[in-house]
Design an enzyme around this catalytic site. Sequence first.
Site, PDB file in Angstrom:
ATOM      1  CG  ASN A   1     -10.209  14.758 -34.035  1.00  7.48           C
ATOM      2  OD1 ASN A   1      -9.542  14.943 -33.004  1.00  7.48           O
ATOM      3  ND2 ASN A   1     -10.135  13.640 -34.740  1.00  7.48           N
TER       4      ASN A   1
ATOM      5  CB  CYS B   1      -2.162   9.058 -31.152  1.00  7.62           C
ATOM      6  SG  CYS B   1      -3.602   9.078 -30.099  1.00  7.62           S
TER       7      CYS B   1
ATOM      8  NE  ARG C   1      -0.353  12.465 -35.902  1.00  8.30           N
ATOM      9  CZ  ARG C   1      -1.394  12.484 -35.073  1.00  8.30           C
ATOM     10  NH1 ARG C   1      -1.311  11.929 -33.887  1.00  8.30           N
ATOM     11  NH2 ARG C   1      -2.530  13.071 -35.424  1.00  8.30           N
TER      12      ARG C   1
HETATM   13  N1  EPU Z   1       0.509  14.848 -43.580  1.00  6.63           N
HETATM   14  C1  EPU Z   1       1.651  15.296 -44.191  1.00  6.63           C
HETATM   15  N2  EPU Z   1       2.022  16.603 -43.974  1.00  6.63           N
HETATM   16  C2  EPU Z   1       1.321  17.440 -43.185  1.00  6.63           C
HETATM   17  C3  EPU Z   1       0.161  16.975 -42.559  1.00  6.63           C
HETATM   18  C4  EPU Z   1      -0.227  15.652 -42.768  1.00  6.63           C
HETATM   19  O1  EPU Z   1       2.302  14.561 -44.926  1.00  6.63           O
HETATM   20  O2  EPU Z   1       1.719  18.600 -43.029  1.00  6.63           O
HETATM   21  C5  EPU Z   1       0.070  13.449 -43.793  1.00  6.63           C
HETATM   22  C6  EPU Z   1       0.092  12.647 -42.507  1.00  6.63           C
HETATM   23  O3  EPU Z   1       1.363  12.080 -42.261  1.00  6.63           O
HETATM   24  C7  EPU Z   1      -0.989  11.610 -42.776  1.00  6.63           C
HETATM   25  C8  EPU Z   1      -1.990  12.346 -43.660  1.00  6.63           C
HETATM   26  O4  EPU Z   1      -1.301  13.477 -44.180  1.00  6.63           O
HETATM   27  O5  EPU Z   1      -0.447  10.550 -43.507  1.00  6.63           O
HETATM   28  C9  EPU Z   1      -3.241  12.831 -42.970  1.00  6.63           C
HETATM   29  O6  EPU Z   1      -2.902  13.585 -41.821  1.00  6.63           O
HETATM   30  P1  EPU Z   1      -3.829  14.745 -41.257  1.00  6.63           P
HETATM   31  O7  EPU Z   1      -3.072  16.012 -41.307  1.00  6.63           O
HETATM   32  O8  EPU Z   1      -5.161  14.677 -41.946  1.00  6.63           O
HETATM   33  O9  EPU Z   1      -4.006  14.315 -39.742  1.00  6.63           O
HETATM   34  P2  EPU Z   1      -4.005  15.254 -38.467  1.00  6.63           P
HETATM   35  O10 EPU Z   1      -4.643  16.548 -38.781  1.00  6.63           O
HETATM   36  O11 EPU Z   1      -2.680  15.262 -37.810  1.00  6.63           O
HETATM   37  C10 EPU Z   1      -6.374  14.527 -37.678  1.00  6.63           C
HETATM   38  C11 EPU Z   1      -6.953  13.941 -36.428  1.00  6.63           C
HETATM   39  C12 EPU Z   1      -6.542  12.475 -36.304  1.00  6.63           C
HETATM   40  C13 EPU Z   1      -7.000  11.726 -37.542  1.00  6.63           C
HETATM   41  C14 EPU Z   1      -6.488  12.404 -38.814  1.00  6.63           C
HETATM   42  C15 EPU Z   1      -7.033  11.790 -40.089  1.00  6.63           C
HETATM   43  C16 EPU Z   1      -7.031  15.853 -34.986  1.00  6.63           C
HETATM   44  C17 EPU Z   1      -6.509  16.547 -33.806  1.00  6.63           C
HETATM   45  N3  EPU Z   1      -6.471  14.696 -35.304  1.00  6.63           N
HETATM   46  O12 EPU Z   1      -4.966  14.418 -37.530  1.00  6.63           O
HETATM   47  O13 EPU Z   1      -7.235  11.988 -35.180  1.00  6.63           O
HETATM   48  O14 EPU Z   1      -6.517  10.403 -37.511  1.00  6.63           O
HETATM   49  O15 EPU Z   1      -6.856  13.792 -38.808  1.00  6.63           O
HETATM   50  O16 EPU Z   1      -8.415  11.837 -40.103  1.00  6.63           O
HETATM   51  O17 EPU Z   1      -7.969  16.312 -35.621  1.00  6.63           O
HETATM   52  C18 EPU Z   1      -7.683  10.614 -33.359  1.00  6.63           C
HETATM   53  O18 EPU Z   1      -8.668  11.342 -33.127  1.00  6.63           O
HETATM   54  O19 EPU Z   1      -7.492   9.517 -32.785  1.00  6.63           O
HETATM   55  C19 EPU Z   1      -6.703  11.046 -34.363  1.00  6.63           C
HETATM   56  C20 EPU Z   1      -5.503  10.524 -34.471  1.00  6.63           C
END
Ligand code: EPU
Length: 446
Positions: free
Chosen positions: A23, A117, A122
């Site tokens: 990540n 995933c 999301r």
């Molecule tokens: N969210 C919103 N709006 C947004 C962005 C996020 O409502 O614009 C919400 C999401 O729905 C969720 C929460 O905020 O409920 C957290 O989401 P976040 O944006 O932190 O997640 P992400 O950036 O899409 C990354 C990792 C994930 C990991 C999450 C949380 C990457 C590529 N992915 O996702 O990793 O679960 O942070 O730590 O960095 C994995 O590696 O298996 C994986 C899924």
Amino acid sequence: MDKFVIEGGKRLKGDIYVSGAKNSVVALLPATLLLDVPCVIENVPDISDVEICLTILRELGASVEKLREGTYRISTLDVTSTEVPAELARKMRASYYFLGALLGRSHRAVAAMPGGCNLGERPIDQHLLAFEALGAETTLIKKIDNDGTAYIDAVELKAEHLYGSNISLNVVSVGATMNAILAAVKAEGITVIENCAREPHIVDLANFLNYMGAHISGAGTHKITIEGTPVLLGNDALEGSVEERIYSVVPDQIEAGTFMVAAAATRGDVLIHGVIPHHMKDIAERLQECGVTVEEVESADRQEVCIRVSVSENRRLHPTNIKTEPYPGFPTDMQPQMAALLCIVDGQSNISEQVWEDRFRYVAELRRMGAHINTTHDGAIIFGVPGLHGARVKACDLRAGAAMIIAGLAAEGTTEITDIYHIERGYSHIVDKLRGIGADMKWISE
Ligand code: EPU
């Protein structure tokens, strides 16, 4: 279709090495688009998400040279395209970092909605909020599916100019924090991002960009301040040196945590190298509550501090409760793996999932192996059983796949895991690494 076949019941024992963080590297690679000099990145994990990022960079016009295993020289000086090929963007979640990086570089970016995933909804509204705050105009390109329902297919960002701004995120989001940094690093003036995520990969992105000449402070806290810098030449280059800057990706907290839980579930004794112990604090504490011994120990050559995880062979473990939260809380990306362990402790454990709405699809698979788990709307109650048995299961997503591996290693008999392409997205050489500490595990190509 490829699969993993595991003969379970073997105690894991020995030394295992953690790779660079998925990540983090998936943001560092797009971040090279912001550089005005080539750079070298090392400790790059050999995973399919990295392959996709490197392919996108090449398609945009970058030169990517593999110097040796895990080390790449990247020059984005000749990049002129601002459009991420749609089929590549759809293959992974982190393709959205190309939006922030291209916007920061060229003031224009187009990318299809990201894949990755399936963990429920999301949204990317917080990313768009950050881009707009910096002066970008966002256009959501819609399409109609076969049922006649409109859906967002792609995003286009355009800006005459990017100005430093105050960005207050409504949700603590890793991706939005990273994208805000990428878009703001070259914007004119000061940007303040509030309510940031604090994960180790956010600090790593800031460290990388600062190493290349950016001015980012506060990464790892709730408030990040960025003083826009028009060119990123690398500090040595600014001082007249011709040496390329070499940056090493931070160790993968989740891979390390997965090895810790695998050691515990097999009543093993494993020394985990290349880990940053303070990133592992919450995971270590939960394991200790279960009765697992987790210690920081010096490696034999005294060059690093490792984590040793051990459980005596016949020891019964205790249940614990987990609530997933943004860092420094218990990571959602460790929730399925920990659930696999909690299936075989004495008593009842409760899991509360606070980040993703649908991260329990693996439960049906663990039940096939004899687990006793009930799910609630945002959690799971696990009733420990004396042991699991091998079965044919699938990796529903990346971390669910890691949970299947842990369950298979701990179970009696043979476990076959299908849909392993999910696991290949995030775990570098997982079969070789686990075999190196005594797992009876094979990768079968069919
Ligand atoms: N969210 C919103 N709006 C947004 C962005 C996020 O409502 O614009 C919400 C999401 O729905 C969720 C929460 O905020 O409920 C957290 O989401 P976040 O944006 O932190 O997640 P992400 O950036 O899409 C990354 C990792 C994930 C990991 C999450 C949380 C990457 C590529 N992915 O996702 O990793 O679960 O942070 O730590 O960095 C994995 O590696 O298996 C994986 C899924």
